[in-house]
Design a protein around this motif. Structure first.
Motif, PDB file in Angstrom:
ATOM      1  N   ASN A 100      21.216  45.524  -2.143  1.00 42.85           N
ATOM      2  CA  ASN A 100      21.264  44.078  -1.953  1.00 42.85           C
ATOM      3  C   ASN A 100      21.454  43.377  -3.292  1.00 42.85           C
ATOM      4  O   ASN A 100      21.321  43.982  -4.358  1.00 42.85           O
ATOM      5  CB  ASN A 100      20.039  43.560  -1.209  1.00 42.85           C
ATOM      6  N   LEU A 101      21.774  42.113  -3.223  1.00 42.31           N
ATOM      7  CA  LEU A 101      22.095  41.351  -4.426  1.00 42.31           C
ATOM      8  C   LEU A 101      20.821  40.816  -5.086  1.00 42.31           C
ATOM      9  O   LEU A 101      20.552  39.620  -5.112  1.00 42.31           O
ATOM     10  CB  LEU A 101      23.054  40.207  -4.086  1.00 42.31           C
ATOM     11  N   CYS A 102      20.034  41.732  -5.617  1.00 45.46           N
ATOM     12  CA  CYS A 102      18.796  41.378  -6.295  1.00 45.46           C
ATOM     13  C   CYS A 102      18.624  42.258  -7.528  1.00 45.46           C
ATOM     14  O   CYS A 102      19.077  43.411  -7.536  1.00 45.46           O
ATOM     15  CB  CYS A 102      17.581  41.571  -5.387  1.00 45.46           C
TER      16      CYS A 102
ATOM     17  N   VAL B 232      19.508  51.154  -8.571  1.00 47.89           N
ATOM     18  CA  VAL B 232      20.479  51.422  -9.626  1.00 47.89           C
ATOM     19  C   VAL B 232      19.945  50.867 -10.942  1.00 47.89           C
ATOM     20  O   VAL B 232      19.520  49.710 -10.988  1.00 47.89           O
ATOM     21  CB  VAL B 232      21.847  50.772  -9.301  1.00 47.89           C
ATOM     22  N   PRO B 233      19.938  51.667 -12.034  1.00 46.06           N
ATOM     23  CA  PRO B 233      19.461  51.144 -13.321  1.00 46.06           C
ATOM     24  C   PRO B 233      20.242  49.909 -13.750  1.00 46.06           C
ATOM     25  O   PRO B 233      21.450  49.818 -13.539  1.00 46.06           O
ATOM     26  CB  PRO B 233      19.707  52.316 -14.280  1.00 46.06           C
TER      27      PRO B 233
ATOM     28  N   HIS C 221      25.252  41.662 -11.463  1.00 45.67           N
ATOM     29  CA  HIS C 221      25.064  42.691 -10.427  1.00 45.67           C
ATOM     30  C   HIS C 221      26.374  43.418 -10.127  1.00 45.67           C
ATOM     31  O   HIS C 221      27.416  42.801  -9.948  1.00 45.67           O
ATOM     32  CB  HIS C 221      24.518  42.040  -9.154  1.00 45.67           C
ATOM     33  N   TRP C 222      26.270  44.736 -10.037  1.00 45.51           N
ATOM     34  CA  TRP C 222      27.454  45.570  -9.795  1.00 45.51           C
ATOM     35  C   TRP C 222      28.106  45.297  -8.446  1.00 45.51           C
ATOM     36  O   TRP C 222      29.306  45.527  -8.277  1.00 45.51           O
ATOM     37  CB  TRP C 222      27.068  47.053  -9.864  1.00 45.51           C
ATOM     38  N   ALA C 223      27.342  44.787  -7.466  1.00 45.37           N
ATOM     39  CA  ALA C 223      27.875  44.593  -6.117  1.00 45.37           C
ATOM     40  C   ALA C 223      28.372  43.180  -5.867  1.00 45.37           C
ATOM     41  O   ALA C 223      28.849  42.882  -4.771  1.00 45.37           O
ATOM     42  CB  ALA C 223      26.814  44.951  -5.069  1.00 45.37           C
ATOM     43  N   VAL C 224      28.283  42.299  -6.859  1.00 49.58           N
ATOM     44  CA  VAL C 224      28.745  40.923  -6.680  1.00 49.58           C
ATOM     45  C   VAL C 224      30.266  40.890  -6.573  1.00 49.58           C
ATOM     46  O   VAL C 224      30.969  41.584  -7.309  1.00 49.58           O
ATOM     47  CB  VAL C 224      28.277  40.031  -7.853  1.00 49.58           C
ATOM     48  N   ALA C 225      30.754  40.083  -5.656  1.00 51.81           N
ATOM     49  CA  ALA C 225      32.201  39.971  -5.455  1.00 51.81           C
ATOM     50  C   ALA C 225      32.896  39.553  -6.749  1.00 51.81           C
ATOM     51  O   ALA C 225      32.513  38.567  -7.386  1.00 51.81           O
ATOM     52  CB  ALA C 225      32.501  38.958  -4.355  1.00 51.81           C
TER      53      ALA C 225
ATOM     54  N   ASN D  73      27.185  34.647  -3.402  1.00 54.76           N
ATOM     55  CA  ASN D  73      27.787  35.904  -3.859  1.00 54.76           C
ATOM     56  C   ASN D  73      28.810  35.650  -4.966  1.00 54.76           C
ATOM     57  O   ASN D  73      30.024  35.733  -4.755  1.00 54.76           O
ATOM     58  CB  ASN D  73      28.434  36.625  -2.670  1.00 54.76           C
ATOM     59  N   GLU D  74      28.286  35.368  -6.162  1.00 57.61           N
ATOM     60  CA  GLU D  74      29.129  35.132  -7.335  1.00 57.61           C
ATOM     61  C   GLU D  74      28.276  35.390  -8.559  1.00 57.61           C
ATOM     62  O   GLU D  74      27.065  35.157  -8.543  1.00 57.61           O
ATOM     63  CB  GLU D  74      29.654  33.692  -7.318  1.00 57.61           C
ATOM     64  N   ALA D  75      28.895  35.903  -9.628  1.00 57.33           N
ATOM     65  CA  ALA D  75      28.114  36.364 -10.780  1.00 57.33           C
ATOM     66  C   ALA D  75      27.268  35.270 -11.404  1.00 57.33           C
ATOM     67  O   ALA D  75      26.192  35.536 -11.946  1.00 57.33           O
ATOM     68  CB  ALA D  75      29.051  36.971 -11.830  1.00 57.33           C
ATOM     69  N   SER D  76      27.715  34.024 -11.331  1.00 63.23           N
ATOM     70  CA  SER D  76      26.959  32.944 -11.955  1.00 63.23           C
ATOM     71  C   SER D  76      25.574  32.784 -11.345  1.00 63.23           C
ATOM     72  O   SER D  76      24.655  32.276 -11.995  1.00 63.23           O
ATOM     73  CB  SER D  76      27.728  31.630 -11.857  1.00 63.23           C
ATOM     74  N   SER D  77      25.389  33.212 -10.112  1.00 60.69           N
ATOM     75  CA  SER D  77      24.082  33.079  -9.478  1.00 60.69           C
ATOM     76  C   SER D  77      23.028  33.891 -10.224  1.00 60.69           C
ATOM     77  O   SER D  77      21.843  33.544 -10.205  1.00 60.69           O
ATOM     78  CB  SER D  77      24.136  33.525  -8.015  1.00 60.69           C
TER      79      SER D  77
END
Length: 542
Positions: free
Chosen positions: A291-293, A337-338, A344-348, A448-452
């Motif tokens: 998840n995105l955390c 994941v370290p 986050h690696w999973a962010v669009a 879902n964006e890196a700036s978050s």
């Protein structure tokens, strides 16, 4: 010129049927149970369930059942209509016009109007409310928002207005490609002005609270439980199957597991380190969901913080000495994941830089460099003794991680640690006011964006609990708001975070949960794990 988005266009894969039901859709051959309840466990009491005051993940889950914003998410996390069924965007990307569904109702039967959204957004930005998430409205780039929050302009100057009861206009100052995603956040949900003004702070109590979501608040016992029941006034109530949702507050993960195994819970978190065993024993119930955390430690860089932490070498040493691989593989053991940066690696659309500080070293190399840096700074083994207190909210998992990290710091650097735990609201207050030395933290994407993720260490962020300030980082984030290619800017921000260490990223979450297999419709594919009870249901035992 405007670009128009309609309900049918945004849900082209679905068959348009009038209001286009979004409720639960049992699969062919499934038989519904007579028991349409869902009971899940939460760790702590909810600081607030007021959309304008919610600041944590669990509070957001509750608010998402009791209220509905302009837009929702589907099972994969895609934006779909909520109260708004159509919207237009101006050619310059600065004006959004939303058209609201006429059938939307508050739980007291009153219609939901554009004025309710205007009031909610003005309230969230007002200095009087002092919302812990007012900064989120600044991220949305709403016209005049910073001046309104600062009390320099009246709330009526906020860039949102009701053209009529069913038409809402929002004006922003910078085109944001992810703006619509931001509208699924609870801070943007409507609230009923008359109810808030009648009851004041007590408006969120059972019997007082009026919402426009699929459920209404029917019971709340602090530190014990919160119960929501189906709202007959919800616009899609005929397609809502779950009749009741209960959140049980259980501070102990192992006690929660025992109660799940006894059939008292339909969902609970898996205690730290137990995912492999439970997956083998209960393969249909154990789930590891990326998840995105991100899990990280805040370092207090304010005047109230330890002098040692003001030295970047000390911060770097503390980060390097944490064996993240050992933690995720042997302590957590649930697919985490370290993390060496916050991005986050999973962010669009985001790619984690492969040259983050410490990332390419072996742990032996990290330890050696950590020792060199700490010795150079004059602390730890052979230098000035250093003791740091790690503050965390009460949880066995947080405690075990703090113990493990403290042992790593002691063994590698000669740094002693003490542990302190607080209940959730007290912990948030202490961390937010820099009354700590090192504090556990977790951040989940609001969109879902890196700036978050990266925005939380900007100088003005409401969640910059380390009190970090870097003009270069701030300028990069500001530039990214209008850049056609944001990736290199975001990656440079991630590099600054990893090198200057205002926070110590530790791992990216995997949600390890047990879910009763009779419960269907949970959004396992939504990386933000934004779930809606209206899409869930229970099937009969075979």
């Amino acid at each position: 010129m405007t670009t128009r988005f309609t309900l049918a266009a945004s849900l082209a894969a679905l068959v348009a049927t009038g209001a286009l039901a979004q409720g639960a859709m049992p699969a062919e051959g499934e038989t519904l149970s007579d028991n349409q309840t869902f009971t899940y466990r939460v760790l702590d009491e909810f600081p607030s369930i007021d959309p304008g005051m919610v600041e944590d993940v669990e509070g957001s889950h509750v608010a998402r059942q009791l209220f509905e914003g302009l837009l929702n998410q589907d099972a994969e996390g895609n934006v779909i209509p909520g109260v708004a069924t159509e919207w237009e965007v101006s050619e310059d990307g600065l004006t959004y016009t939303f058209h609201l569904r006429p059938e939307a109702r508050w739980s007291n039967g009153e219609p939901v109007t554009a004025h309710d959204f205007v009031y909610a957004w003005q309230r969230a930005a007002s200095p009087e409310l002092a919302s812990p998430y007012s900064w989120y409205l600044e991220l949305m780039q709403i016209e005049n928002v910073s001046e309104v929050i600062a009390g320099e302009r009246p709330v009526e100057d906020l860039g949102v207005r009701a053209i009529d009861d069913r038409t809402l206009e929002v004006r922003i100052t910078t085109p944001l490609p992810y703006f619509l995603q931001m509208l699924t956040h609870t801070t943007t949900f409507p609230v009923p002005r008359a109810v808030v003004e009648e009851h004041g702070a007590a408006w969120t109590q059972p019997g007082n609270m009026v919402g426009n979501g699929a459920y209404v608040l029917s019971e709340r016992v602090p530190q014990e439980r919160l119960v929501m029941t189906k709202n007959p006034e919800y616009w899609d109530a005929e397609n809502v199957i779950l009749e009741e949702i209960t959140a049980l507050i259980i501070n102990d993960e192992n006690q929660a597991l025992t109660r799940y195994l006894a059939g008292e819970l339909d969902q609970t978190d898996i205690p730290i380190g137990q995912y492999p065993r439970l997956l083998a024993e209960r393969p249909d119930e154990a789930h590891a969901l990326p998840n995105l955390c991100v899990y990280y430690y805040n370092l207090n860089l304010s005047e109230s913080g330890p002098e040692a932490l003001k030295d970047q070498r000390v911060r770097q040493a503390l980060s390097l000495a944490i064996d993240r691989d050992l933690l995720v593989e042997n302590v957590l053991a649930g697919g985490q994941v370290p993390a060496y940066g916050l991005g986050h690696w999973a962010v669009a659309g985001y790619e984690v830089p492969d040259d983050l500080f410490g990332m390419t070293m072996t742990q032996e190399e990290r330890n050696a460099e950590a020792q060199r840096l700490m010795q150079e700074a004059g602390y730890g083994t052979g230098g000035e003794p250093l003791t740091l207190e790690i503050l965390y909210n009460t949880s066995d998992a947080h405690q075990q991680l703090a113990v493990a990290i403290g042992q790593m710091w002691k063994q590698t650097l000669g740094v002693d640690t003490t542990l302190a735990n607080m209940e959730w609201q007290t912990f948030l207050d202490a961390r937010g006011s820099q009354q700590y030395e090192v504090a556990r933290a977790g951040w989940c994407a609001d969109y879902n964006e890196a700036s978050s993720f990266l925005d939380i260490v900007t100088t003005s962020s409401g969640y910059n609990d380390s009190a970090f300030s870097n003009p270069e980082l701030d300028a990069l984030m500001l530039e990214a708001r209008t850049a056609e290619d944001t990736l290199p800017l975001y990656q440079q921000v991630d590099r600054i975070i990893a090198e200057q260490v205002p926070v110590i990223p530790i791992y990216f979450y995997s949600s390890n949960i047990l879910m009763d297999p009779s419960i269907r419709g949970y959004p396992f594919e939504n990386a933000q794990e934004n779930w809606y009870g209206r899409t869930m249901y229970r099937v009969a035992e075979q």
